[in-house]
Design a protein around this motif. Structure first.
Motif, PDB file in Angstrom:
ATOM      1  N   HIS A 117       0.831  -1.204   0.000  1.00 10.80           N
ATOM      2  CA  HIS A 117       0.000   0.000   0.000  1.00 10.80           C
ATOM      3  C   HIS A 117       0.869   1.259   0.000  1.00 10.80           C
ATOM      4  N   VAL A 118       1.877   1.241   0.851  1.00 19.54           N
ATOM      5  CA  VAL A 118       2.757   2.407   0.971  1.00 19.54           C
ATOM      6  C   VAL A 118       3.440   2.700  -0.359  1.00 19.54           C
ATOM      7  N   ARG A 119       3.973   1.670  -0.981  1.00 22.70           N
ATOM      8  CA  ARG A 119       4.719   1.862  -2.233  1.00 22.70           C
ATOM      9  C   ARG A 119       3.805   2.313  -3.373  1.00 22.70           C
ATOM     10  N   ALA A 120       2.579   1.803  -3.404  1.00 21.84           N
ATOM     11  CA  ALA A 120       1.640   2.245  -4.438  1.00 21.84           C
ATOM     12  C   ALA A 120       1.241   3.699  -4.221  1.00 21.84           C
ATOM     13  N   ALA A 121       0.948   4.066  -2.983  1.00 27.16           N
ATOM     14  CA  ALA A 121       0.560   5.454  -2.697  1.00 27.16           C
ATOM     15  C   ALA A 121       1.716   6.411  -2.949  1.00 27.16           C
ATOM     16  N   ARG A 122       2.910   5.989  -2.583  1.00 28.30           N
ATOM     17  CA  ARG A 122       4.102   6.827  -2.797  1.00 28.30           C
ATOM     18  C   ARG A 122       4.260   7.187  -4.278  1.00 28.30           C
ATOM     19  N   ALA A 136      -2.362  -1.426   8.089  1.00 26.47           N
ATOM     20  CA  ALA A 136      -2.969  -1.034   6.818  1.00 26.47           C
ATOM     21  C   ALA A 136      -4.032   0.039   7.030  1.00 26.47           C
ATOM     22  N   VAL A 137      -4.847  -0.139   8.062  1.00 25.64           N
ATOM     23  CA  VAL A 137      -5.866   0.877   8.378  1.00 25.64           C
ATOM     24  C   VAL A 137      -5.184   2.161   8.826  1.00 25.64           C
ATOM     25  N   GLY A 138      -4.144   2.037   9.654  1.00 25.81           N
ATOM     26  CA  GLY A 138      -3.438   3.219  10.142  1.00 25.81           C
ATOM     27  C   GLY A 138      -2.813   4.018   9.017  1.00 25.81           C
ATOM     28  N   PHE A 139      -2.221   3.338   8.042  1.00 28.36           N
ATOM     29  CA  PHE A 139      -1.638   4.060   6.914  1.00 28.36           C
ATOM     30  C   PHE A 139      -2.727   4.739   6.089  1.00 28.36           C
ATOM     31  N   ALA A 140      -3.835   4.045   5.870  1.00 34.39           N
ATOM     32  CA  ALA A 140      -4.933   4.638   5.106  1.00 34.39           C
ATOM     33  C   ALA A 140      -5.487   5.869   5.826  1.00 34.39           C
ATOM     34  N   SER A 163      -5.532   9.661   4.356  1.00 31.54           N
ATOM     35  CA  SER A 163      -6.757  10.471   4.266  1.00 31.54           C
ATOM     36  C   SER A 163      -6.589  11.811   4.965  1.00 31.54           C
ATOM     37  N   VAL A 164      -5.976  11.792   6.143  1.00 28.28           N
ATOM     38  CA  VAL A 164      -5.746  13.045   6.878  1.00 28.28           C
ATOM     39  C   VAL A 164      -4.857  13.987   6.067  1.00 28.28           C
ATOM     40  N   THR A 165      -3.855  13.438   5.433  1.00 28.67           N
ATOM     41  CA  THR A 165      -2.856  14.252   4.746  1.00 28.67           C
ATOM     42  C   THR A 165      -3.308  14.737   3.372  1.00 28.67           C
ATOM     43  N   TYR A 166      -4.060  13.900   2.660  1.00 28.97           N
ATOM     44  CA  TYR A 166      -4.402  14.230   1.267  1.00 28.97           C
ATOM     45  C   TYR A 166      -5.902  14.253   0.980  1.00 28.97           C
ATOM     46  N   GLY A 167      -6.719  13.948   1.976  1.00 34.59           N
ATOM     47  CA  GLY A 167      -8.155  13.852   1.744  1.00 34.59           C
ATOM     48  C   GLY A 167      -8.813  15.151   1.332  1.00 34.59           C
ATOM     49  N   ASP A 168      -8.222  16.284   1.681  1.00 37.70           N
ATOM     50  CA  ASP A 168      -8.775  17.578   1.252  1.00 37.70           C
ATOM     51  C   ASP A 168      -8.031  18.127   0.044  1.00 37.70           C
ATOM     52  N   VAL A 175      -9.713   8.420   0.112  1.00 35.97           N
ATOM     53  CA  VAL A 175      -9.126   7.193   0.668  1.00 35.97           C
ATOM     54  C   VAL A 175     -10.218   6.428   1.405  1.00 35.97           C
ATOM     55  N   GLN A 176     -10.277   5.136   1.147  1.00 32.49           N
ATOM     56  CA  GLN A 176     -11.257   4.285   1.826  1.00 32.49           C
ATOM     57  C   GLN A 176     -10.594   2.991   2.283  1.00 32.49           C
ATOM     58  N   ALA A 177     -11.101   2.457   3.399  1.00 29.32           N
ATOM     59  CA  ALA A 177     -10.620   1.180   3.922  1.00 29.32           C
ATOM     60  C   ALA A 177     -11.813   0.241   4.052  1.00 29.32           C
ATOM     61  N   ILE A 178     -11.776  -0.850   3.302  1.00 29.16           N
ATOM     62  CA  ILE A 178     -12.828  -1.867   3.368  1.00 29.16           C
ATOM     63  C   ILE A 178     -12.454  -2.846   4.473  1.00 29.16           C
ATOM     64  N   CYS A 179     -13.353  -3.034   5.443  1.00 31.01           N
ATOM     65  CA  CYS A 179     -13.023  -3.843   6.626  1.00 31.01           C
ATOM     66  C   CYS A 179     -14.091  -4.896   6.892  1.00 31.01           C
ATOM     67  N   PRO A 180     -14.108  -5.965   6.108  1.00 31.28           N
ATOM     68  CA  PRO A 180     -15.092  -7.020   6.339  1.00 31.28           C
ATOM     69  C   PRO A 180     -14.660  -7.980   7.438  1.00 31.28           C
ATOM     70  N   GLN A 181     -15.637  -8.742   7.945  1.00 28.57           N
ATOM     71  CA  GLN A 181     -15.307  -9.901   8.791  1.00 28.57           C
ATOM     72  C   GLN A 181     -15.156 -11.106   7.854  1.00 28.57           C
ATOM     73  N   GLY A 182     -15.833 -12.197   8.150  1.00 26.50           N
ATOM     74  CA  GLY A 182     -15.680 -13.396   7.334  1.00 26.50           C
ATOM     75  C   GLY A 182     -16.225 -13.218   5.928  1.00 26.50           C
TER      76      GLY A 182
END
Length: 283
Positions: free
Chosen positions: A116-121, A164-168, A172-177, A182-189
């Motif tokens: 994720h980091v390398r793709a966003a970078r 992964a959630v923390g980086f997302a 979002s905080v840095t570039y969301g405006d 930025v979105q984080a999909i967080c499913p269970q099973g």
């Protein structure tokens, strides 16, 4: 009718050889997007691409060289990458995950976080004014409810999904405006190979119903408003929201509940082991 925020957009989905990644790619095509699919399993991702009318770019989507190669090929195929779904993820959980080797930790950090980091970078500067075309973009992380809560018996998986959630969140905080959604999909099973390989934890992960991958993809698309606004967290299992709120409101109480649940899982595993041993002795 195609989604106005996805119709005609160029999209990349990693880990698209099956499961959630395939479902995301399939839904993107249905919504009118032009899609590049990626996976380390070249045969699987080519099958998906042929089936849905996407472009296959097999390879590693976690290393710096692999990300660069993927983005170069996707840019050539699409012209512009508007949506990046960082979906590729692995789980190398062992029975006593505290004893997972450094190699296992490094593998999971490499794929579940650094991909994720390398793709966003590489991508975010292209989307910003000044360093890029200023057209913005959408960066979507497939994390897990384990990244908001935890996953009993799976230290590397829980930790890397939290990261992964923390980086997302930071992204979002840095570039969301500045035009980067930025979105984080967080499913269970979810009914994927990873769930089938979860052993005794399968029932725990499926407690609130194991969704089909298509349901996860639908939850993500439904979260995007026609004007492009969207929530950071996408929760295909809505009950995860109250769990997450309870964890934040009284963490010690939540930890106590999770310890009781872990003890129940431990008993279940012990009973399963005893049953297996009994079956073997009867043969």
């Amino acid at each position: 009718m195609a989604h106005p925020q996805l119709d005609g957009r160029g999209a990349v989905v990693t880990g698209a050889g099956g499961g959630i990644g395939e479902a995301l790619a399939r839904r993107l095509v249905e919504e009118g997007a032009r899609v590049v699919v990626n996976d380390v399993d070249a045969d699987a991702v080519r099958r998906v691409a042929d089936d849905i009318g996407a472009t296959a770019v097999p390879g590693d989507a976690a290393s710096t060289a692999g990300v660069e190669a993927l983005l170069d090929a996707a840019t050539e195929a699409l012209g512009r990458i508007d949506v990046y779904c960082a979906n590729a993820g692995i789980d190398r959980t062992i029975a006593d995950s505290l004893q997972a080797s450094d190699e296992v930790w490094e593998q999971m950090l490499h794929v579940n976080v650094m991909g994720h980091v390398r793709a966003a970078r590489a991508l975010v500067p292209r989307w910003l004014p000044g360093t890029g075309d200023g057209g913005g973009g959408r960066f979507v992380v497939t994390a897990s409810a384990a990244g908001l809560l935890t996953m009993i018996g799976a230290a590397p998986y829980s930790t890397t999904k939290h990261a992964a959630v923390g980086f997302a969140e930071w992204l979002s905080v840095t570039y969301g405006d500045r035009g980067v959604d930025v979105q984080a999909i967080c499913p269970q099973g979810v009914q994927t190979a990873m769930l089938e390989q979860a052993g005794p934890l399968k029932d725990l992960l499926s407690h609130d119903e194991a969704l089909a991958p298509a349901d996860v993809a639908a939850a993500w698309v439904d979260s995007i408003a026609d004007d492009g606004s969207s929530p950071f967290l996408v929760l295909p299992h809505p009950e995860v929201g109250p769990y997450y709120a309870a964890r934040a409101a009284d963490t010690d109480r939540w930890l106590g509940g999770m310890r009781r649940l872990r003890a129940k899982v431990d008993r279940f595993i012990d009973q399963s082991d005893q049953s297996d041993q009994s079956d073997q002795s009867d043969r």
